[in-house]
Design a protein around this motif. Structure first.
Motif, PDB file in Angstrom:
ATOM      1  N   GLY A 212      23.596 -66.629  32.988  1.00 29.75           N
ATOM      2  CA  GLY A 212      23.370 -65.704  31.696  1.00 29.75           C
ATOM      3  C   GLY A 212      21.963 -65.422  31.259  1.00 29.75           C
ATOM      4  N   ALA A 213      21.380 -66.385  31.849  1.00 33.24           N
ATOM      5  CA  ALA A 213      19.442 -66.591  31.089  1.00 33.24           C
ATOM      6  C   ALA A 213      18.883 -64.787  32.100  1.00 33.24           C
ATOM      7  CB  ALA A 213      19.630 -67.654  31.798  1.00 33.24           C
ATOM      8  N   VAL A 214      19.527 -65.366  33.346  1.00 31.73           N
ATOM      9  CA  VAL A 214      19.097 -64.608  34.531  1.00 31.73           C
ATOM     10  C   VAL A 214      19.917 -63.174  34.481  1.00 31.73           C
ATOM     11  CG1 VAL A 214      19.006 -63.936  37.277  1.00 31.73           C
ATOM     12  CG2 VAL A 214      18.711 -66.749  36.704  1.00 31.73           C
ATOM     13  N   THR A 215      20.860 -62.672  34.252  1.00 30.98           N
ATOM     14  CA  THR A 215      20.826 -61.605  33.764  1.00 30.98           C
ATOM     15  C   THR A 215      20.490 -61.582  32.759  1.00 30.98           C
ATOM     16  OG1 THR A 215      23.441 -62.203  34.816  1.00 30.98           O
ATOM     17  CG2 THR A 215      23.873 -60.382  32.959  1.00 30.98           C
ATOM     18  N   LEU A 216      20.368 -62.002  31.245  1.00 31.35           N
ATOM     19  CA  LEU A 216      19.633 -62.260  30.297  1.00 31.35           C
ATOM     20  C   LEU A 216      17.903 -61.220  30.516  1.00 31.35           C
ATOM     21  CD1 LEU A 216      19.426 -62.045  27.080  1.00 31.35           C
ATOM     22  CD2 LEU A 216      18.563 -63.635  27.259  1.00 31.35           C
ATOM     23  N   VAL A 217      17.063 -61.710  31.612  1.00 27.49           N
ATOM     24  CA  VAL A 217      16.059 -61.537  32.019  1.00 27.49           C
ATOM     25  C   VAL A 217      15.987 -59.734  33.012  1.00 27.49           C
ATOM     26  CG1 VAL A 217      14.939 -63.746  31.133  1.00 27.49           C
ATOM     27  CG2 VAL A 217      15.362 -62.689  33.994  1.00 27.49           C
ATOM     28  N   GLY A 218      16.972 -60.023  32.674  1.00 28.57           N
ATOM     29  CA  GLY A 218      17.279 -58.545  34.635  1.00 28.57           C
ATOM     30  C   GLY A 218      17.371 -59.076  35.998  1.00 28.57           C
ATOM     31  N   ALA A 219      16.902 -59.536  36.123  1.00 28.68           N
ATOM     32  CA  ALA A 219      16.651 -60.327  37.142  1.00 28.68           C
ATOM     33  C   ALA A 219      17.935 -60.117  38.605  1.00 28.68           C
ATOM     34  CB  ALA A 219      16.665 -61.446  37.700  1.00 28.68           C
ATOM     35  N   TRP A 220      19.316 -60.401  37.313  1.00 29.60           N
ATOM     36  CA  TRP A 220      20.157 -60.177  38.307  1.00 29.60           C
ATOM     37  C   TRP A 220      21.755 -60.004  36.873  1.00 29.60           C
ATOM     38  CZ3 TRP A 220      22.389 -65.192  40.381  1.00 29.60           C
ATOM     39  CH2 TRP A 220      23.299 -64.976  41.567  1.00 29.60           C
ATOM     40  N   HIS A 221      22.309 -59.086  37.576  1.00 27.63           N
ATOM     41  CA  HIS A 221      23.527 -58.832  36.264  1.00 27.63           C
ATOM     42  C   HIS A 221      25.008 -59.156  36.687  1.00 27.63           C
ATOM     43  CE1 HIS A 221      23.769 -56.778  32.419  1.00 27.63           C
ATOM     44  NE2 HIS A 221      25.007 -56.036  32.836  1.00 27.63           N
ATOM     45  N   LEU A 222      25.082 -60.354  36.746  1.00 26.01           N
ATOM     46  CA  LEU A 222      26.023 -61.333  36.868  1.00 26.01           C
ATOM     47  C   LEU A 222      27.313 -61.415  34.991  1.00 26.01           C
ATOM     48  CD1 LEU A 222      25.803 -62.949  39.739  1.00 26.01           C
ATOM     49  CD2 LEU A 222      26.822 -60.595  40.240  1.00 26.01           C
ATOM     50  N   LEU A 223      27.219 -60.705  34.419  1.00 26.23           N
ATOM     51  CA  LEU A 223      27.280 -61.503  33.085  1.00 26.23           C
ATOM     52  C   LEU A 223      28.512 -61.658  33.165  1.00 26.23           C
ATOM     53  CD1 LEU A 223      26.501 -61.737  30.233  1.00 26.23           C
ATOM     54  CD2 LEU A 223      26.951 -59.281  29.338  1.00 26.23           C
ATOM     55  N   PHE A 224      29.182 -60.683  33.661  1.00 23.43           N
ATOM     56  CA  PHE A 224      30.785 -61.889  33.528  1.00 23.43           C
ATOM     57  C   PHE A 224      31.104 -62.820  34.472  1.00 23.43           C
ATOM     58  CE2 PHE A 224      35.455 -61.395  35.345  1.00 23.43           C
ATOM     59  CZ  PHE A 224      35.914 -60.833  33.510  1.00 23.43           C
ATOM     60  N   SER A 225      31.118 -62.839  35.425  1.00 22.13           N
ATOM     61  CA  SER A 225      31.196 -63.695  36.215  1.00 22.13           C
ATOM     62  C   SER A 225      29.958 -65.101  35.014  1.00 22.13           C
ATOM     63  CB  SER A 225      29.888 -63.889  36.741  1.00 22.13           C
ATOM     64  OG  SER A 225      30.397 -62.877  38.072  1.00 22.13           O
ATOM     65  N   ALA A 226      29.293 -65.572  34.780  1.00 23.69           N
ATOM     66  CA  ALA A 226      28.507 -65.794  33.428  1.00 23.69           C
ATOM     67  C   ALA A 226      29.195 -66.867  32.796  1.00 23.69           C
ATOM     68  CB  ALA A 226      27.300 -65.675  33.110  1.00 23.69           C
ATOM     69  N   GLN A 227      29.863 -65.209  31.734  1.00 22.91           N
ATOM     70  CA  GLN A 227      30.868 -65.372  30.529  1.00 22.91           C
ATOM     71  C   GLN A 227      32.625 -66.379  31.235  1.00 22.91           C
ATOM     72  OE1 GLN A 227      30.982 -61.028  29.483  1.00 22.91           O
ATOM     73  NE2 GLN A 227      29.355 -61.952  28.163  1.00 22.91           N
TER      74      GLN A 227
ATOM     75  N   PRO B 106      40.672 -52.821  35.648  1.00 21.63           N
ATOM     76  CA  PRO B 106      39.959 -53.576  36.944  1.00 21.63           C
ATOM     77  C   PRO B 106      38.201 -53.327  36.977  1.00 21.63           C
ATOM     78  CG  PRO B 106      41.116 -53.115  37.943  1.00 21.63           C
ATOM     79  CD  PRO B 106      41.603 -52.316  36.221  1.00 21.63           C
ATOM     80  N   HIS B 107      38.224 -51.688  36.859  1.00 24.48           N
ATOM     81  CA  HIS B 107      36.976 -51.600  36.996  1.00 24.48           C
ATOM     82  C   HIS B 107      35.529 -51.131  36.502  1.00 24.48           C
ATOM     83  CE1 HIS B 107      38.352 -49.208  33.847  1.00 24.48           C
ATOM     84  NE2 HIS B 107      37.221 -48.733  33.753  1.00 24.48           N
ATOM     85  N   LEU B 108      35.760 -51.993  34.672  1.00 23.75           N
ATOM     86  CA  LEU B 108      34.808 -52.533  34.366  1.00 23.75           C
ATOM     87  C   LEU B 108      33.987 -53.770  35.066  1.00 23.75           C
ATOM     88  CD1 LEU B 108      36.314 -51.563  30.844  1.00 23.75           C
ATOM     89  CD2 LEU B 108      34.322 -50.788  31.880  1.00 23.75           C
ATOM     90  N   VAL B 109      34.471 -54.638  35.674  1.00 22.51           N
ATOM     91  CA  VAL B 109      34.149 -55.815  35.865  1.00 22.51           C
ATOM     92  C   VAL B 109      34.007 -55.845  37.354  1.00 22.51           C
ATOM     93  CG1 VAL B 109      34.372 -56.933  34.376  1.00 22.51           C
ATOM     94  CG2 VAL B 109      36.020 -57.141  35.686  1.00 22.51           C
ATOM     95  N   LEU B 110      34.385 -55.300  38.336  1.00 21.52           N
ATOM     96  CA  LEU B 110      34.355 -55.055  40.366  1.00 21.52           C
ATOM     97  C   LEU B 110      33.537 -53.859  40.716  1.00 21.52           C
ATOM     98  CD1 LEU B 110      38.290 -54.980  40.769  1.00 21.52           C
ATOM     99  CD2 LEU B 110      36.627 -57.282  40.292  1.00 21.52           C
ATOM    100  N   LYS B 111      31.915 -54.577  40.364  1.00 22.37           N
ATOM    101  CA  LYS B 111      31.247 -53.443  40.730  1.00 22.37           C
ATOM    102  C   LYS B 111      30.052 -54.284  40.200  1.00 22.37           C
ATOM    103  CE  LYS B 111      30.482 -51.391  36.108  1.00 22.37           C
ATOM    104  NZ  LYS B 111      30.545 -50.438  34.827  1.00 22.37           N
ATOM    105  N   ALA B 112      29.338 -53.884  40.808  1.00 23.12           N
ATOM    106  CA  ALA B 112      27.715 -54.647  41.726  1.00 23.12           C
ATOM    107  C   ALA B 112      27.148 -54.631  40.492  1.00 23.12           C
ATOM    108  CB  ALA B 112      26.798 -53.882  42.668  1.00 23.12           C
ATOM    109  N   SER B 113      27.024 -54.493  39.381  1.00 22.76           N
ATOM    110  CA  SER B 113      26.108 -54.894  38.295  1.00 22.76           C
ATOM    111  C   SER B 113      27.644 -54.454  37.315  1.00 22.76           C
ATOM    112  CB  SER B 113      25.708 -53.691  37.771  1.00 22.76           C
ATOM    113  OG  SER B 113      24.710 -53.652  36.656  1.00 22.76           O
ATOM    114  N   GLU B 114      27.768 -55.980  37.374  1.00 21.03           N
ATOM    115  CA  GLU B 114      29.466 -56.232  36.414  1.00 21.03           C
ATOM    116  C   GLU B 114      28.470 -56.293  34.268  1.00 21.03           C
ATOM    117  OE1 GLU B 114      29.204 -60.164  36.268  1.00 21.03           O
ATOM    118  OE2 GLU B 114      30.395 -60.134  38.469  1.00 21.03           O
ATOM    119  N   VAL B 115      29.797 -55.408  33.982  1.00 23.47           N
ATOM    120  CA  VAL B 115      28.966 -55.818  32.946  1.00 23.47           C
ATOM    121  C   VAL B 115      30.273 -56.640  31.865  1.00 23.47           C
ATOM    122  CG1 VAL B 115      29.280 -53.203  32.552  1.00 23.47           C
ATOM    123  CG2 VAL B 115      31.466 -54.608  32.080  1.00 23.47           C
ATOM    124  N   GLY B 116      29.539 -57.226  30.174  1.00 21.40           N
ATOM    125  CA  GLY B 116      30.015 -58.305  29.618  1.00 21.40           C
ATOM    126  C   GLY B 116      31.504 -57.977  29.246  1.00 21.40           C
TER     127      GLY B 116
END
Length: 188
Positions: free
Chosen positions: A149-164, A33-43
């Motif tokens: 996902g688009a906002v994550t792609l441009v680096g403004a916000w990193h919520l990739l896991f949520s987008a996916q 769970p540590h991979l996705v339960l942090k402020a800057s999510e990974v995919g």
């Protein structure tokens, strides 16, 4: 007494594949769970490069590929092509996961594969909406996930896991509905 509504073979194939996909990813989250339960999510791809989660991650994607490919065998053209395209995208996402940490070029290839997968799955959602108007809220969830996902792609916000997650849930519903609503391959 009315007959209970039955899923077509194509819809059952999608349900099976997407259930394996979701179940595999849930197992990954439970194991790490540590991979996705942090402020800057990974995919989700990060599950494919860790020894603890590589097997359920691989099973998840392989299940989706098999379910979508099997559905393609049971619907007529051009819908079969849409299911094949989605299966190929999920397969490419899986295959490009394993080496993407090795260098920038492989990461770019994997990222491009992920973007194409999101676009192709969204296109299938639009086709499904044309067949079943009640899918509008599901397609809205899909659009919201694409926007995140688009906002994550441009680096403004990193919520990739949520987008996916949101695009995957929406895609699962859209794909099942489309598989159920389109004519069978033999009914062309």
């Amino acid at each position: 007494m009315a007959r209970p509504h039955r899923l077509t073979t194509a819809a059952r194939s999608v349900v099976w594949g997407q259930s394996v996909f979701v179940g595999g990813l849930l197992a990954c989250v439970a194991l790490s769970p540590h991979l996705v339960l942090k402020a800057s999510e990974v995919g989700v791809s990060n599950f494919g490069v860790h020894a603890t989660t590589v097997v359920p991650y691989s099973v998840a994607f392989a299940g989706s590929v098999v379910g979508l490919a099997r559905a393609a065998l049971h619907v007529r053209r051009p819908y079969a092509g849409a299911f094949v395209a989605c299966a190929l995208c999920y397969g490419a996402a899986l295959v490009t996961t394993f080496p993407y940490h090795l260098d920038a070029g492989l990461k770019d290839l994997h990222d491009a594969t992920g973007i194409v997968t999101m676009v192709v799955s969204f296109a299938l959602g639009v086709v499904a909406l044309a067949r079943e108007r009640r899918l509008a809220p599901v397609l809205a969830l899909h659009v919201a996930g694409l926007a995140v996902g688009a906002v994550t792609l441009v680096g403004a916000w990193h919520l990739l896991f949520s987008a996916q997650v949101s695009t995957s849930v929406a895609f699962s519903v859209e794909a099942v509905v489309l598989a159920q609503r389109v004519p069978a391959a033999s009914a062309a």
